[in-house]
Scaffold this active site. Structure first.
Site, PDB file in Angstrom:
ATOM      1  N   VAL A   1      -3.621  -6.142   9.528  1.00 56.72           N
ATOM      2  CA  VAL A   1      -2.840  -5.067   8.916  1.00 56.72           C
ATOM      3  C   VAL A   1      -3.651  -4.636   7.703  1.00 56.72           C
ATOM      4  O   VAL A   1      -3.720  -5.351   6.706  1.00 56.72           O
ATOM      5  CB  VAL A   1      -1.438  -5.536   8.493  1.00 56.72           C
ATOM      6  CG1 VAL A   1      -0.678  -4.385   7.830  1.00 56.72           C
ATOM      7  CG2 VAL A   1      -0.654  -6.070   9.687  1.00 56.72           C
TER       8      VAL A   1
ATOM      9  N   THR B   1       0.822  -1.210   0.000  1.00 54.88           N
ATOM     10  CA  THR B   1       0.000   0.000   0.000  1.00 54.88           C
ATOM     11  C   THR B   1       0.849   1.250   0.000  1.00 54.88           C
ATOM     12  O   THR B   1       0.451   2.291  -0.543  1.00 54.88           O
ATOM     13  CB  THR B   1      -0.938  -0.006   1.227  1.00 54.88           C
ATOM     14  OG1 THR B   1      -1.703  -1.213   1.216  1.00 54.88           O
ATOM     15  CG2 THR B   1      -1.875   1.184   1.220  1.00 54.88           C
TER      16      THR B   1
ATOM     17  N   TYR C   1       5.374 -11.964   5.546  1.00 55.15           N
ATOM     18  CA  TYR C   1       4.263 -11.511   4.702  1.00 55.15           C
ATOM     19  C   TYR C   1       4.005 -12.579   3.659  1.00 55.15           C
ATOM     20  O   TYR C   1       4.783 -12.743   2.713  1.00 55.15           O
ATOM     21  CB  TYR C   1       4.641 -10.174   4.065  1.00 55.15           C
ATOM     22  CG  TYR C   1       3.531  -9.447   3.332  1.00 55.15           C
ATOM     23  CD1 TYR C   1       2.228  -9.907   3.301  1.00 55.15           C
ATOM     24  CD2 TYR C   1       3.808  -8.256   2.669  1.00 55.15           C
ATOM     25  CE1 TYR C   1       1.225  -9.225   2.636  1.00 55.15           C
ATOM     26  CE2 TYR C   1       2.819  -7.555   2.008  1.00 55.15           C
ATOM     27  CZ  TYR C   1       1.535  -8.047   1.985  1.00 55.15           C
ATOM     28  OH  TYR C   1       0.552  -7.356   1.318  1.00 55.15           O
TER      29      TYR C   1
ATOM     30  N   LYS D   1       1.736 -11.628   8.414  1.00 55.30           N
ATOM     31  CA  LYS D   1       0.648 -10.938   7.729  1.00 55.30           C
ATOM     32  C   LYS D   1       0.115 -11.912   6.686  1.00 55.30           C
ATOM     33  O   LYS D   1       0.821 -12.284   5.741  1.00 55.30           O
ATOM     34  CB  LYS D   1       1.112  -9.642   7.068  1.00 55.30           C
ATOM     35  CG  LYS D   1      -0.033  -8.919   6.347  1.00 55.30           C
ATOM     36  CD  LYS D   1       0.411  -7.632   5.667  1.00 55.30           C
ATOM     37  CE  LYS D   1      -0.763  -6.987   4.933  1.00 55.30           C
ATOM     38  NZ  LYS D   1      -0.365  -5.766   4.183  1.00 55.30           N
TER      39      LYS D   1
END
Length: 306
Positions: A215, A59, A147, A175
């Protein structure tokens, strides 16, 4: 029949409600708006909507920001926030050596933890993925959040690999964007890893099977709406948690599942709301006017109901 004792609530090494913060740019997009980033970070965390921030992730447009910009953003946000608010730095790349370099620089810049994505494009086998994460975790003294997002990297962190990585003292969290709730629940049951949902539609389902929190990209614009579902669930108010979760889904769908990257929709909505954002950097392109209108309508409806 005697039921087993309930599993203790998962630890939350970085809090429960984290925002995957955008990187605000100047109007021309050629520089990071550090003052705007500080303003946004304060807005997201000042009244408890977000318990922590993740910078320089997907992001945050990490593929199109320089290493120097990443460091400057991290330093600016860390300086703007109280020490008790965790700030994680995304340091993932396709190169292990570069990821280690970014991790060390993030530690020097004041990060409280690291988000490390699976190496992408080269599609390394599981042994290489494990070695990559261990190299990074061994290079710093910070806790590491893995992640797992195979839709972007082309390869996932498999169950057995996750179990082995959980044994590393600094690998503390995940995540989870795997869209594999079964495997995630199995890892949660077998390890001490704190699992954070990276897909807003799974925030509540993952928490229900032992996840820690989330998240979130959508938290850039609706931190309290997402947090409300988590708080209600943790208070034992399952029906209320479900209601809050369902209320957020129309906005989640438009922002994250409408065919545009979440960064594009988030910056479009934030700009329309007068929040620090700026343009996206190419190859991303700005959202069309009709997309912005739809986002604003969904946002207004959520704010009116929640």
């Amino acid at each position: 029949m005697t039921l087993p004792a309930p599993r203790p609530a998962p630890t939350a090494p970085f809090g429960r409600a984290l925002c995957a913060m955008i990187t605000p740019f100047s109007p021309t997009g050629d520089s990071v708006d550090l003052a705007g980033a500080q303003k946004l970070a304060d807005r997201l965390t000042a009244d408890g909507g977000c318990e922590g921030l993740v910078l320089n992730g997907t992001t945050g447009e990490s593929p199109t920001t320089t290493d120097a910009e990443k460091t400057a953003l991290l330093r600016a946000v860390r300086e703007a926030l109280a020490p008790g608010i965790p700030v994680l730095a995304g340091v993932g790349s396709a190169s292990t050596a570069h990821t280690v370099e970014l991790a060390r620089e993030a530690e020097r810049a004041g990060a409280d933890g690291l988000l490390v994505v699976t190496p992408y494009y080269s599609r390394p086998p599981q042994a290489a993925i494990e070695a990559h994460f261990r190299r990074v975790a061994d290079a710093v003294s910070l806790p590491v959040m893995l992640y797992d997002i195979p839709g972007r990297t082309g390869v996932r962190i498999e169950y057995e690999t996750m179990l082995r990585l959980a044994e590393h003292p600094r690998i503390t969290a995940v995540k989870d964007c795997s869209y594999d709730l079964l495997t995630s629940a199995r890892v949660i049951a077998r390890t001490r890893l704190a699992y954070y949902s990276g897909s807003e539609e799974l925030n509540l389902p993952l928490r229900a099977v032992g996840g820690t929190g989330y998240v979130s990209t959508v938290a850039n614009v609706a931190p309290h709406a997402l947090r409300a579902a988590l708080d209600a669930f943790d208070a034992g108010e399952v029906a209320a948690a479900t209601r809050h979760h369902q209320l957020a889904l129309p906005l989640v769908q438009l922002m994250m599942a409408s065919g545009l990257p979440g960064t594009v929709t988030t910056k479009a909505l934030m700009g329309a709301l007068g929040l620090p954002a700026g343009p996206v950097r190419e190859p991303l392109q700005p959202a069309a006017t009709e997309v912005v209108d739809g986002l604003l309508a969904a946002y207004a409806e959520l704010m009116a109901q929640d």
